[in-house]
Enzyme design. Structure first.
Site, mmCIF file in Angstrom:
data_model
loop_
_atom_site.group_PDB
_atom_site.id
_atom_site.type_symbol
_atom_site.label_atom_id
_atom_site.label_comp_id
_atom_site.label_asym_id
_atom_site.label_seq_id
_atom_site.Cartn_x
_atom_site.Cartn_y
_atom_site.Cartn_z
ATOM 1 N N CYS A 14 0.862 -1.182 0.000
ATOM 2 C CA CYS A 14 0.000 0.000 0.000
ATOM 3 C C CYS A 14 0.900 1.234 0.000
ATOM 4 C CB CYS A 14 -0.893 -0.006 1.232
ATOM 5 S SG CYS A 14 -1.901 1.490 1.404
ATOM 6 N N CYS B 241 -8.115 -5.742 -9.820
ATOM 7 C CA CYS B 241 -7.717 -4.684 -10.734
ATOM 8 C C CYS B 241 -7.366 -3.449 -9.894
ATOM 9 C CB CYS B 241 -8.873 -4.417 -11.692
ATOM 10 S SG CYS B 241 -8.446 -3.310 -13.037
ATOM 11 N N CYS C 119 0.408 3.149 3.591
ATOM 12 C CA CYS C 119 0.802 2.637 4.908
ATOM 13 C C CYS C 119 1.803 1.492 4.868
ATOM 14 C CB CYS C 119 -0.433 2.203 5.694
ATOM 15 S SG CYS C 119 -1.195 0.694 5.052
ATOM 16 N N CYS D 37 -5.114 0.898 6.453
ATOM 17 C CA CYS D 37 -5.393 2.338 6.444
ATOM 18 C C CYS D 37 -6.709 2.697 5.751
ATOM 19 C CB CYS D 37 -4.240 3.104 5.812
ATOM 20 S SG CYS D 37 -4.053 2.842 4.036
#
Length: 173
Positions: free
Chosen positions: A90, A162, A93, A142
């Site tokens: 991510c 996706c 985070c 997050c």
């Protein structure tokens, strides 16, 4: 005399029953406490920031996609045609999300994966925002919007996660 013995035995049985119940309650309390601590240890950390804090951390495009549930244009993101081996995290985070081993070319212009690294690292929610029902994929740490999952992917799952490139950060193995 028999009456007294019966009364003593009854009292002893009652004391034994009360003591047993108290002991069972103590054991159950300890077991619940241990389970609670174990659950906390395995729960992912949670990141909770204000929009202003996210604006300072993310680029304008990342904020639009990850916090306002936007979508980057197809064939424009960094990872749609990216083939290095490693892990996609991510971008907000650093939660590990997808492995390059599950990445495939979906011909859609977005990086696509047939499974997350761990199901508990992502969260899925129903998204009816475009007048059609889709399944939104969010970071479970997050809450960042990552993309959507569809039922038209390859085996072994038949799923296509996706994702928006801008929501991801790649780390080589």
């Amino acid at each position: 005399m028999r009456k007294q013995i019966f009364m003593l035995l009854s009292v002893a049985a009652l004391v034994l029953a009360v003591t047993s119940i108290a002991l069972l309650q103590a054991v159950a309390t300890q077991a619940n406490s241990a389970l609670s601590q174990q659950k906390k240890a395995t729960e992912p950390r949670k990141v909770d920031k204000t929009d202003e804090e996210w604006r300072r951390q993310l680029t304008a495009e990342q904020f639009y996609v990850m916090r306002q549930k936007g979508t980057e244009k197809p064939y424009t993101g960094e990872y749609w045609d990216f083939h290095k081996k490693g892990v996609y995290h991510c971008a907000a985070c650093d939660n590990a999300l997808f492995s390059s081993r599950t990445k495939f070319d979906s011909q859609t212009g977005w990086p696509s994966f047939w499974a997350p690294i761990a199901k508990e690292n992502v969260r899925e929610e129903i998204d009816d925002s475009l007048g059609e029902r889709r399944t939104e994929v969010l970071c479970n740490v997050c809450g960042a919007h990552l993309g959507h999952v569809f039922n038209d992917g390859p085996e072994p799952t038949g799923l296509r996660y996706c994702m928006n490139s801008v929501a991801l950060k790649f780390k080589k193995n």
